[in-house]
Design a protein around this motif. Structure first.
Motif, PDB file in Angstrom:
ATOM      1  N   ARG A 138       0.827  -1.229  -0.104  1.00  0.00           N
ATOM      2  CA  ARG A 138      -0.004   0.118   0.055  1.00  0.00           C
ATOM      3  C   ARG A 138       0.881   1.171  -0.027  1.00  0.00           C
ATOM      4  N   LEU A 139       1.770   1.232   0.789  1.00  0.00           N
ATOM      5  CA  LEU A 139       2.660   2.559   0.741  1.00  0.00           C
ATOM      6  C   LEU A 139       3.576   2.647  -0.298  1.00  0.00           C
ATOM      7  N   SER A 140       3.881   1.660  -1.114  1.00  0.00           N
ATOM      8  CA  SER A 140       4.738   1.815  -2.351  1.00  0.00           C
ATOM      9  C   SER A 140       3.803   2.510  -3.501  1.00  0.00           C
ATOM     10  N   VAL A 141       2.517   2.390  -3.589  1.00  0.00           N
ATOM     11  CA  VAL A 141       1.725   2.638  -4.744  1.00  0.00           C
ATOM     12  C   VAL A 141       0.877   4.054  -4.443  1.00  0.00           C
ATOM     13  N   GLN A 142       0.987   4.439  -3.024  1.00  0.00           N
ATOM     14  CA  GLN A 142       0.445   5.845  -2.713  1.00  0.00           C
ATOM     15  C   GLN A 142       1.268   6.924  -2.791  1.00  0.00           C
ATOM     16  N   SER A 143       0.781   8.086  -2.722  1.00  0.00           N
ATOM     17  CA  SER A 143       1.536   9.419  -2.593  1.00  0.00           C
ATOM     18  C   SER A 143       1.886   9.710  -1.195  1.00  0.00           C
ATOM     19  N   SER A 144       3.117   9.802  -1.071  1.00  0.00           N
ATOM     20  CA  SER A 144       3.385  10.026   0.511  1.00  0.00           C
ATOM     21  C   SER A 144       2.900  11.441   0.938  1.00  0.00           C
ATOM     22  N   THR A 197      -0.290  12.500   0.694  1.00  0.00           N
ATOM     23  CA  THR A 197      -1.664  12.304   1.037  1.00  0.00           C
ATOM     24  C   THR A 197      -2.066  10.994   1.865  1.00  0.00           C
ATOM     25  N   ILE A 198      -1.027  10.192   2.126  1.00  0.00           N
ATOM     26  CA  ILE A 198      -1.275   9.043   2.626  1.00  0.00           C
ATOM     27  C   ILE A 198      -1.730   9.075   4.026  1.00  0.00           C
ATOM     28  N   ASP A 199      -2.636   8.267   4.687  1.00  0.00           N
ATOM     29  CA  ASP A 199      -3.069   8.288   5.814  1.00  0.00           C
ATOM     30  C   ASP A 199      -2.566   6.827   6.303  1.00  0.00           C
ATOM     31  N   VAL A 235      -4.367   3.368   6.416  1.00  0.00           N
ATOM     32  CA  VAL A 235      -3.889   2.285   5.635  1.00  0.00           C
ATOM     33  C   VAL A 235      -3.653   0.758   7.003  1.00  0.00           C
TER      34      VAL A 235
END
Length: 514
Positions: free
Chosen positions: A438-444, A446-448, A452
């Motif tokens: 999940r962390l590798s595909v989301q923008s840092s 906007t990530i919650d 997650v």
């Protein structure tokens, strides 16, 4: 003008009892709108320790207890070293000799010891037979001219009437003359005064209005009042501070070590916390009209601060009430210092400036603990402190509390192994892989992180405790610490991903899918 004094002897480093005495002098002087003096009582050359005065001054400065007059702060009351005031003591000694309140004693040490032992065998409380009191003036003058060494003794046969001993803390006292030595020595054969004469002379000459000192001097109070009466001087008001005890009930002593203020400075304790701890040890009933010099029982009593009440120096001054101190000897509980230190730190971290100040203070310790780490900048340590708030008891704890912020986790420790002992490798790897994916595909930006974690935990079908423990293990190798979102916030997404991948790799799981 209210004027107090803190008068340590330069016989070693300042200890906790001495710091508390200085603190109470500071609090009472400021409470009453007065000042206080640092006076060095260095008349015992045999016990003098080089560097002691500088050490005392440094400890007071570190604690924030600024004296108004003393070494380095000259004023009308100097000099502030008793060794530089000998002429003054000799002048007062002559007054006592001329009035018949004192006399010269030429007895040798051997003779004095022999006399003391002889009197003790008879069951007498007398410690000297007054042999030299009967010498004529001519005989005394002849022996002085001949260069014979002598001491000067108080003549307790000719004591004037004086007031009953009283104390701001202990109230009216029993006049314990019987416990005093017979005809106490005032001036030694080396022409230096004893504490008794020097302190009386200096307190009068300096205009001291209140004497706050340790309880160990309480038995000497009758002697000191006698000297004031013999010299026809008005005494100051006295307050004797109950002795501090170790947790096992033994008396604190600098001879035993481990009570030096320098030790607490080196261990990283906050000066505000140390003062808070010392001030409230023995703080008893608080009086509504506190700050007055009497100890009248008719005053309205209020509840005193609890011994772990968080108080700044200004708050201590505002609430300090000298007569409220208990008569009991007080145990210093280290756990209370830990509590106060933790909360003083948290109070100071309410501002960015406060956190940055502490980050600078702890940076050297961090660099020493992790010399190869590239993550030791002040800015980075600020973020670490933010994440650890509420967990730090002492700034020196930072390196040991969260080494994973500065270096890679150590998965080989017993603690790390115990975290995943009851966990299957499949559950561990699936949990860590899911978060990493999940962390590798989301923008840092906007990530919650919290979202997650809970989302992936729900999807996994595992208990929250197992899922979160697996992720915490991968990131830190330690079972306790800040929340996982806080950890990720400090590490950043890239370092977090690298650790998650490495943790899975260590489990021999194929990482291509991440």
């Amino acid at each position: 003008m209210v004027l107090l004094r803190f008068a340590p002897s330069p016989t070693g480093a300042l200890h906790l009892g001495g710091l508390r005495t200085a603190l109470y002098n500071h609090l009472y002087a400021r409470k009453l709108g007065g000042k206080w003096i640092l006076r060095i009582e260095d008349t015992d050359s045999a016990r003098y320790v080089p560097g002691s005065v500088d050490g005392i001054r440094s400890a007071l400065e570190w604690a924030g207890l600024g004296y108004d007059h003393g070494p380095g702060k000259d004023g009308a009351h100097g000099p502030y070293f008793q060794s530089e005031r000998l002429d003054l003591y000799h002048s007062y000694t002559r007054k006592l000799l001329d009035s018949g309140h004192a006399y010269r004693c030429f007895c040798s040490s051997d003779k004095l010891n022999s006399t003391r032992e002889k009197l003790a065998r008879t069951g007498s409380n007398v410690t000297y037979d007054k042999a030299c009191l009967s010498l004529t003036e001519e005989e005394v003058a002849r022996r002085v001219r001949a260069g014979e060494k002598s001491i000067v003794r108080l003549n307790d046969d000719r004591l004037p009437k004086r007031q009953t001993p009283s104390d701001i803390i202990f109230g009216i006292l029993k006049d314990a003359h019987a416990s005093l030595p017979t005809d106490p020595v005032l001036l030694k054969s080396d022409l230096f005064p004893t504490y008794h004469l020097a302190s009386i002379v200096d307190d009068h000459e300096m205009g001291i209005t209140h004497v706050l000192r340790g309880e160990e001097w309480l038995p000497s109070l009758p002697l000191h009042l006698d000297l004031y009466s013999c010299l026809n001087l008005s005494p100051p008001q006295f307050a004797h501070l109950p002795i501090l005890l170790n947790p096992d009930g033994t008396k604190m002593s600098k001879r035993k070590g481990d009570v030096q203020v320098l030790d607490f400075m080196r261990r990283g304790w906050e000066p505000e916390a140390l003062l808070n701890w010392l001030a409230l040890a023995g703080w008893g009933v608080h009086h509504e009209n506190g700050g007055t010099p009497d100890a009248s029982p008719s005053r309205t009593s209020l509840q005193a601060p609890d011994s772990t009440t968080l108080m700044s120096l200004s708050e201590l001054i505002d609430q300090f009430d000298l007569p409220s101190l208990t008569h009991r000897r007080n145990i210093l509980d280290p756990l209370k210092l830990e509590y106060l230190n933790k909360h003083h730190l948290m109070r100071s971290w309410q501002t960015n400036e406060g956190i940055e100040i502490h980050a600078k203070r702890v940076s050297d310790s961090v660099k020493i603990a992790f010399p190869s780490s590239p993550y030791t900048s002040i800015e980075y340590i600020v973020e670490v402190i933010r994440a650890l708030q509420g967990r730090i008891v002492n700034l020196h704890d930072v390196p040991s509390l969260a080494p994973f912020f500065f270096i890679e986790p150590n998965y080989s420790t017993d603690e790390a192994k115990a975290m995943i002992r009851s966990m299957t490798s499949s559950d561990y790897n699936n949990s860590v892989q899911a978060v990493a994916r999940r962390l590798s595909v989301q923008s840092s930006e906007t990530i919650d992180i919290s979202g997650v974690l809970h989302d992936e935990a729900d999807k996994s079908g595992l208990k929250q405790r197992i899922f979160m423990t697996a992720v915490r293990h991968a990131l830190t190798g330690m079972k306790s610490g800040p929340s996982i979102p806080e950890i990720v916030g400090v590490l950043g997404i890239q370092r977090t991903l690298a650790r998650l991948k490495y943790a899975v790799h260590m489990g021999h799981v194929d990482t291509q899918s991440i």
